[in-house]
Write a protein that holds these residues in place. Structure first.
Motif, short mmCIF file in Angstrom:
data_model
loop_
_atom_site.label_atom_id
_atom_site.label_comp_id
_atom_site.label_asym_id
_atom_site.label_seq_id
_atom_site.Cartn_x
_atom_site.Cartn_y
_atom_site.Cartn_z
N VAL A 94 0.84 -1.20 0.00
CA VAL A 94 0.00 0.00 0.00
C VAL A 94 0.87 1.25 0.00
CG1 VAL A 94 -2.05 -1.03 1.06
CG2 VAL A 94 -0.22 -0.15 2.53
N LYS A 95 2.11 1.12 0.48
CA LYS A 95 3.02 2.25 0.53
C LYS A 95 3.54 2.63 -0.86
CE LYS A 95 2.96 2.92 5.00
NZ LYS A 95 2.48 4.17 5.61
N ALA A 96 3.23 1.80 -1.85
CA ALA A 96 3.58 2.15 -3.23
C ALA A 96 2.70 3.26 -3.76
CB ALA A 96 3.46 0.92 -4.13
N VAL A 97 1.58 3.50 -3.09
CA VAL A 97 0.66 4.51 -3.58
C VAL A 97 0.34 5.60 -2.56
CG1 VAL A 97 -0.42 3.09 -5.35
CG2 VAL A 97 -1.29 2.99 -3.01
N ALA A 98 0.45 5.31 -1.26
CA ALA A 98 0.05 6.31 -0.27
C ALA A 98 0.76 6.11 1.06
CB ALA A 98 -1.46 6.26 -0.05
N ASP A 99 1.44 7.16 1.52
CA ASP A 99 2.05 7.12 2.85
C ASP A 99 1.05 7.52 3.92
OD1 ASP A 99 5.17 6.68 2.57
OD2 ASP A 99 4.51 7.90 0.88
N MET A 100 0.07 8.32 3.54
CA MET A 100 -0.99 8.73 4.45
C MET A 100 -2.34 8.56 3.75
SD MET A 100 0.59 12.11 6.34
CE MET A 100 0.96 12.95 4.80
N VAL A 101 -3.36 8.20 4.50
CA VAL A 101 -4.69 7.96 3.94
C VAL A 101 -5.71 8.78 4.73
CG1 VAL A 101 -6.47 6.25 3.47
CG2 VAL A 101 -4.06 5.63 3.21
N ASP A 102 -6.37 9.70 4.06
CA ASP A 102 -7.37 10.53 4.71
C ASP A 102 -8.71 9.81 4.84
OD1 ASP A 102 -5.64 12.71 5.01
OD2 ASP A 102 -6.06 13.41 2.98
N ASP A 103 -9.10 9.09 3.80
CA ASP A 103 -10.39 8.41 3.79
C ASP A 103 -10.15 6.90 3.85
OD1 ASP A 103 -13.08 7.96 3.66
OD2 ASP A 103 -13.27 8.39 1.52
N PRO A 113 3.73 8.07 -3.61
CA PRO A 113 4.61 7.61 -2.54
C PRO A 113 5.71 8.62 -2.23
CG PRO A 113 5.18 6.51 -4.58
CD PRO A 113 3.94 7.32 -4.86
N LYS A 114 6.08 8.72 -0.97
CA LYS A 114 7.07 9.71 -0.55
C LYS A 114 8.45 9.10 -0.24
CE LYS A 114 3.95 13.00 -0.51
NZ LYS A 114 3.96 14.06 -1.53
N THR A 115 8.51 7.81 -0.04
CA THR A 115 9.77 7.18 0.36
C THR A 115 10.38 6.39 -0.79
OG1 THR A 115 8.71 5.12 1.09
CG2 THR A 115 8.85 6.93 2.70
N PRO A 116 11.70 6.18 -0.77
CA PRO A 116 12.33 5.34 -1.80
C PRO A 116 11.73 3.94 -1.84
CG PRO A 116 14.00 6.57 -0.61
CD PRO A 116 12.71 6.80 0.11
N TYR A 117 11.34 3.41 -0.68
CA TYR A 117 10.70 2.10 -0.65
C TYR A 117 9.42 2.11 -1.48
CZ TYR A 117 7.82 -1.74 1.10
OH TYR A 117 6.99 -2.84 1.18
N GLY A 118 8.53 3.03 -1.18
CA GLY A 118 7.28 3.12 -1.92
C GLY A 118 7.48 3.43 -3.39
N GLN A 119 8.40 4.32 -3.68
CA GLN A 119 8.66 4.70 -5.06
C GLN A 119 9.22 3.53 -5.87
OE1 GLN A 119 11.27 7.98 -4.31
NE2 GLN A 119 9.60 9.37 -3.73
N SER A 120 10.08 2.72 -5.24
CA SER A 120 10.66 1.57 -5.94
C SER A 120 9.60 0.51 -6.21
CB SER A 120 11.81 0.97 -5.12
OG SER A 120 11.35 0.42 -3.89
N LYS A 121 8.66 0.34 -5.28
CA LYS A 121 7.57 -0.60 -5.49
C LYS A 121 6.64 -0.11 -6.60
CE LYS A 121 7.97 -3.93 -2.32
NZ LYS A 121 7.94 -5.38 -2.65
N LEU A 122 6.37 1.19 -6.63
CA LEU A 122 5.51 1.75 -7.66
C LEU A 122 6.13 1.60 -9.04
CD1 LEU A 122 2.98 3.30 -8.51
CD2 LEU A 122 4.22 5.43 -8.07
N ILE A 141 -1.06 -7.81 -9.01
CA ILE A 141 -0.28 -6.92 -8.16
C ILE A 141 -1.01 -6.84 -6.83
CG2 ILE A 141 0.53 -4.56 -7.77
CD1 ILE A 141 0.88 -4.31 -10.81
N ILE A 142 -0.38 -7.33 -5.78
CA ILE A 142 -0.98 -7.36 -4.45
C ILE A 142 -0.41 -6.22 -3.62
CG2 ILE A 142 -1.36 -8.74 -2.37
CD1 ILE A 142 -2.59 -9.86 -5.01
N ARG A 143 -1.31 -5.43 -3.02
CA ARG A 143 -0.88 -4.35 -2.14
C ARG A 143 -1.35 -4.66 -0.71
NH1 ARG A 143 -3.05 0.59 -5.90
NH2 ARG A 143 -1.41 0.56 -7.50
N PRO A 144 -0.52 -5.33 0.07
CA PRO A 144 -0.92 -5.61 1.45
C PRO A 144 -0.67 -4.41 2.36
CG PRO A 144 1.23 -6.56 1.01
CD PRO A 144 0.77 -5.93 -0.28
#
Length: 298
Positions: A94-103, A113-122, A141-144
């Motif tokens: 899930v961090k490939a698309v959003a570091d924070m979730v409002d809804d 994504p804001k982190t290298p981890y998330g960006q690399s997954k994306l 593509i599974i986003r746990p």
């Protein structure tokens, strides 16, 4: 059904492999540490779990994430496309698309994504989605969200040790709702994907059905340990000040840890449940967490 699993020695991999054996699959560990894997790529499905995990201490070089999470995934996916293997299941995050979730996080969210981890997954996701899938093959593509279970390490262990050592939990002033993913529910959904050929290729969030606050999680841990719930409400400005100090001296209670423990992060699993054809997953979040915590005691 012969399955090739990368990252089979990790927490998720070990649990998934044992579960698949129990359910009469034929899983094999596929190591990507050298190029030998390219000469023996045959089976019915690839489950790609291997990757560089998110480093909450922020000491890893960004290039390491892209080398392992992006480039290695591209290489494996290209080999899959050229092979006779039918299914490719890539574990993103899930961090490939959003570091924070409002809804509530759905699969169609605009990725940021804001982190290298998330960006690399994306980047790996984007590469997979850019390719034409040959007829007869399926790609998932599974986003746990945050996975837990026996053998789990991370913030759940941190909370467990806080309660076990009778240290008052200081974040009672923060009220949040977040999704978790028990390993038993994860295993069940993967099994359904493998067995049900009517489930179509696509991006799927993996999470439990219900959400919990971190305060509720601390209460569950206290109950399992049969200890009094020492939950106190330290003022938020004080906690945020401690977190900033932790960022500088690399203390476990840093800004990222505080965010994970106190943020809202609700993830929808409606798409995968609809694809499977169920209304509820086998285990509730509470049941899964209780099982995980009991494994820590052992």
């Amino acid at each position: 059904m012969k399955l090739l699993i990368t990252g089979a020695s990790g927490f998720v991999g070990k649990n998934l492999l044992d579960y698949l054996v129990f359910n009469s699959f034929d899983p094999f560990s596929l190591t990507l540490r050298n190029s030998a894997w390219k000469t023996n790529l045959n089976g019915d499905a690839i489950i790609h779990l291997a990757g560089k995990a998110h480093d909450t201490k922020n000491i890893s070089n960004a290039s390491e994430y892209f080398k392992i999470n992006t480039d290695l995934t591209k290489e494996l996916f290209d080999a899959f496309l050229e092979s006779e293997i039918n299914d490719f299941i890539y574990f993103s995050s899930v961090k490939a698309v959003a570091d924070m979730v409002d809804d509530i996080l759905n699969e169609d969210v605009i990725a940021n994504p804001k982190t290298p981890y998330g960006q690399s997954k994306l980047k790996a996701e984007e590469y997979i989605l850019s390719k034409k899938i040959p007829e007869g093959k399926r790609v998932f593509i599974i986003r746990p969200c945050m996975i837990h279970g026996p053998g789990n390490k991370g913030n759940l262990n941190l909370l467990y040790n806080v309660v076990k050592k009778r240290v008052p939990y200081p974040l009672g002033a923060f009220h949040n709702e977040r999704s978790f993913l028990g390993i038993d529910n994860l295993n069940f959904m993967i099994k359904e994907i493998l067995q049900n050929k009517k489930i179509k290729s696509g991006v799927y969030n993996f999470s439990d059905d219900d959400v919990l606050s971190t305060n509720e999680l601390v209460k569950i841990i206290s109950t399992v340990l049969d200890k009094t719930n020492l939950n106190i409400s330290v003022p938020k400005p004080v906690i945020n000040g401690i977190a900033r100090v932790g960022d500088v001296i690399k203390f476990p209670l840093n800004s990222e840890t505080i965010q994970k423990l106190t943020e809202n992060y609700r993830v929808s699993n409606e798409k995968i449940k609809k694809a499977i054809g169920i209304e509820k997953l086998p285990n509730t979040t509470k049941e899964g967490l209780e099982k995980t915590i009991k494994s820590f005691i052992k």
